[in-house]
Design a protein around this motif. Structure first.
Motif, PDB file in Angstrom:
ATOM      1  N   SER A 207       0.814  -1.222   0.000  1.00 30.74           N
ATOM      2  CA  SER A 207       0.000   0.000   0.000  1.00 30.74           C
ATOM      3  C   SER A 207       0.843   1.266   0.000  1.00 30.74           C
ATOM      4  CB  SER A 207      -0.949   0.013   1.209  1.00 30.74           C
ATOM      5  OG  SER A 207      -0.231   0.214   2.425  1.00 30.74           O
ATOM      6  N   TYR A 208       2.126   1.138   0.321  1.00 32.91           N
ATOM      7  CA  TYR A 208       2.992   2.324   0.282  1.00 32.91           C
ATOM      8  C   TYR A 208       3.160   2.840  -1.141  1.00 32.91           C
ATOM      9  CZ  TYR A 208       6.735   5.528   1.588  1.00 32.91           C
ATOM     10  OH  TYR A 208       7.491   6.666   1.806  1.00 32.91           O
ATOM     11  N   GLY A 217      -0.414  10.306  -0.672  1.00 34.36           N
ATOM     12  CA  GLY A 217      -0.755   8.887  -0.684  1.00 34.36           C
ATOM     13  C   GLY A 217      -0.411   8.181   0.610  1.00 34.36           C
ATOM     14  N   PHE A 218       0.732   8.541   1.211  1.00 31.94           N
ATOM     15  CA  PHE A 218       1.102   7.912   2.482  1.00 31.94           C
ATOM     16  C   PHE A 218       0.092   8.235   3.571  1.00 31.94           C
ATOM     17  CE2 PHE A 218       3.158   8.672   6.641  1.00 31.94           C
ATOM     18  CZ  PHE A 218       3.345   7.343   7.008  1.00 31.94           C
ATOM     19  N   GLU A 219      -0.353   9.493   3.655  1.00 34.93           N
ATOM     20  CA  GLU A 219      -1.327   9.870   4.665  1.00 34.93           C
ATOM     21  C   GLU A 219      -2.625   9.092   4.492  1.00 34.93           C
ATOM     22  OE1 GLU A 219       0.656  11.887   3.171  1.00 34.93           O
ATOM     23  OE2 GLU A 219       1.604  13.191   4.664  1.00 34.93           O
ATOM     24  N   LEU A 220      -3.038   8.864   3.241  1.00 29.53           N
ATOM     25  CA  LEU A 220      -4.244   8.083   2.980  1.00 29.53           C
ATOM     26  C   LEU A 220      -4.071   6.637   3.445  1.00 29.53           C
ATOM     27  CD1 LEU A 220      -7.045   7.770   1.708  1.00 29.53           C
ATOM     28  CD2 LEU A 220      -5.909   7.336  -0.493  1.00 29.53           C
ATOM     29  N   ALA A 221      -2.923   6.051   3.114  1.00 34.62           N
ATOM     30  CA  ALA A 221      -2.664   4.675   3.535  1.00 34.62           C
ATOM     31  C   ALA A 221      -2.605   4.576   5.057  1.00 34.62           C
ATOM     32  CB  ALA A 221      -1.352   4.181   2.923  1.00 34.62           C
ATOM     33  N   LEU A 222      -1.953   5.551   5.704  1.00 32.93           N
ATOM     34  CA  LEU A 222      -1.842   5.533   7.157  1.00 32.93           C
ATOM     35  C   LEU A 222      -3.214   5.659   7.810  1.00 32.93           C
ATOM     36  CD1 LEU A 222      -0.127   5.501   9.712  1.00 32.93           C
ATOM     37  CD2 LEU A 222       0.177   7.972   9.479  1.00 32.93           C
ATOM     38  N   ALA A 223      -4.057   6.556   7.297  1.00 28.78           N
ATOM     39  CA  ALA A 223      -5.399   6.722   7.857  1.00 28.78           C
ATOM     40  C   ALA A 223      -6.196   5.430   7.768  1.00 28.78           C
ATOM     41  CB  ALA A 223      -6.130   7.849   7.127  1.00 28.78           C
ATOM     42  N   ALA A 224      -6.076   4.729   6.636  1.00 28.01           N
ATOM     43  CA  ALA A 224      -6.776   3.454   6.476  1.00 28.01           C
ATOM     44  C   ALA A 224      -6.253   2.413   7.465  1.00 28.01           C
ATOM     45  CB  ALA A 224      -6.625   2.950   5.044  1.00 28.01           C
ATOM     46  N   HIS A 225      -4.939   2.387   7.689  1.00 28.25           N
ATOM     47  CA  HIS A 225      -4.351   1.431   8.629  1.00 28.25           C
ATOM     48  C   HIS A 225      -4.782   1.721  10.070  1.00 28.25           C
ATOM     49  CE1 HIS A 225      -1.789   0.180   5.310  1.00 28.25           C
ATOM     50  NE2 HIS A 225      -1.276  -0.759   6.064  1.00 28.25           N
ATOM     51  N   VAL A 226      -4.779   3.004  10.444  1.00 22.83           N
ATOM     52  CA  VAL A 226      -5.195   3.368  11.799  1.00 22.83           C
ATOM     53  C   VAL A 226      -6.656   2.986  12.020  1.00 22.83           C
ATOM     54  CG1 VAL A 226      -5.595   5.292  13.384  1.00 22.83           C
ATOM     55  CG2 VAL A 226      -3.488   5.204  12.045  1.00 22.83           C
ATOM     56  N   ALA A 227      -7.513   3.288  11.042  1.00 22.96           N
ATOM     57  CA  ALA A 227      -8.937   2.964  11.161  1.00 22.96           C
ATOM     58  C   ALA A 227      -9.140   1.455  11.280  1.00 22.96           C
ATOM     59  CB  ALA A 227      -9.698   3.516   9.957  1.00 22.96           C
TER      60      ALA A 227
END
Length: 312
Positions: A207-208, A217-227
């Motif tokens: 996903s990176y 893109g990283f912020e989007l991937a991180l938000a999805a992982h945190v959620a």
């Protein structure tokens, strides 16, 4: 699509394939040993010796399964395929003032030294007792602890060198760390599944590639992982938790919020003197370390309770 994007995606795919090959080989060895020694409790001293070797092998499995992908990612990050990813490589990104009279690894002393906290948490939970009879859950704990142990040096290297590769790795490794929470939660709720764990971690690493497609893109991937991590933990709490695990869950969620918000508000908070030396970024790291610790507390507490239910 840009050439660097295609190359980066290809490199991520190579990491994914290597992970799958490593997993297959290691699982076959494990099945062979367990199949040959499945009757170890009745074999006296020899049986207990084999049990000890299996226990050591489990720890080595966790080490290998963390260290090999770690080294693969380090190699990929140093090839230049992520040169288009937006990362910060200067001290201006941080509110803490750099001290040129100090060596590079202590240029921002508080933001540098706080990274030792990750190693402390990782070592503590590697050595923590419990889950001895639940090999899969102990393995999940050991992998998570090793992730914490390795994450601190990556962040420290980023500050000491201000190079692109450590900055990329700092972002990249954050994703599989968050992804391991749903893996561990799934092992508690539905039993251990190695293919599921491998698929989650491989997808997390891949996903990176979003960072190659868009500057956020990283912020989007991180938000999805945190959620995903919060949702998995909340679901596990409802199914197997009690008041103690609820408290750990709340503290971990609060630390996660502090980790995100304090980092974003680093320069804004520096207007006030309490945050001019011990800055928002420093306290964000403190929250991240506490997030690790309370996640361990929550997951081990629920793991023990679920294990008692299965044996009662």
């Amino acid at each position: 699509m840009r050439k660097s994007t295609v190359t980066g995606c290809a490199a991520l795919l190579c990491v994914d394939v290597a992970l799958r090959l490593l997993h297959c080989v290691h699982i076959e060895i494990y099945i062979y040993i367990c199949g040959r020694r499945c009757a170890w409790p009745s074999q006296g001293f020899h049986g207990w010796a084999v049990h000890g070797l299996l226990f050591m092998k489990q720890g080595m499995s966790a080490l290998v399964h963390v260290l090999v992908p770690f080294l693969l990612c380090v190699a990929v990050a140093n090839t230049g395929v992520f040169d288009q990813v937006l990362v910060d490589t200067s001290y201006e990104h941080y509110a803490e003032r750099a001290l040129p009279q100090l060596p590079g690894f202590l240029a921002m002393p508080f933001n540098c030294l706080v990274n030792a906290g990750y190693a402390v948490v990782g070592i503590y939970w590697l050595r923590a007792p419990g889950l001895e009879q639940e090999r899969a859950l102990r393995y999940a704990k050991d992998v998570f602890a090793l992730m914490a142990l390795l994450y601190g040096p990556v962040q420290w290297t980023r500050l000491a060198t201000l190079r692109r590769a450590p900055a990329v790795l700092d972002q990249w490794f954050t994703l599989p760390i968050f992804a391991w929470v749903p893996v561990w939660c799934g092992a508690v709720a539905r039993g251990w599944s190695a293919p599921r764990a491998l698929a989650v971690e491989a997808c997390s690493l891949f996903s990176y590639a979003l960072a190659l497609l868009h500057e956020r893109g990283f912020e989007l991937a991180l938000a999805a992982h945190v959620a995903a991590a919060v949702l998995a933990a909340a679901t596990l709490q409802r199914a197997h938790g009690d008041s103690a695990s609820r408290r750990y869950f709340a503290l971990a969620a609060l630390a996660c919020a502090g980790f995100v918000l304090l980092k974003l508000l680093d320069h804004f908070l520096a207007q006030w003197w309490p945050f001019q030396r011990l800055t928002g970024h420093f306290w964000s790291k403190v929250c991240d370390i506490l997030q690790f610790h309370y996640s361990f507390c929550f997951l081990t507490d629920v793991s023990r309770r679920a294990a008692r239910k299965r044996t009662s």
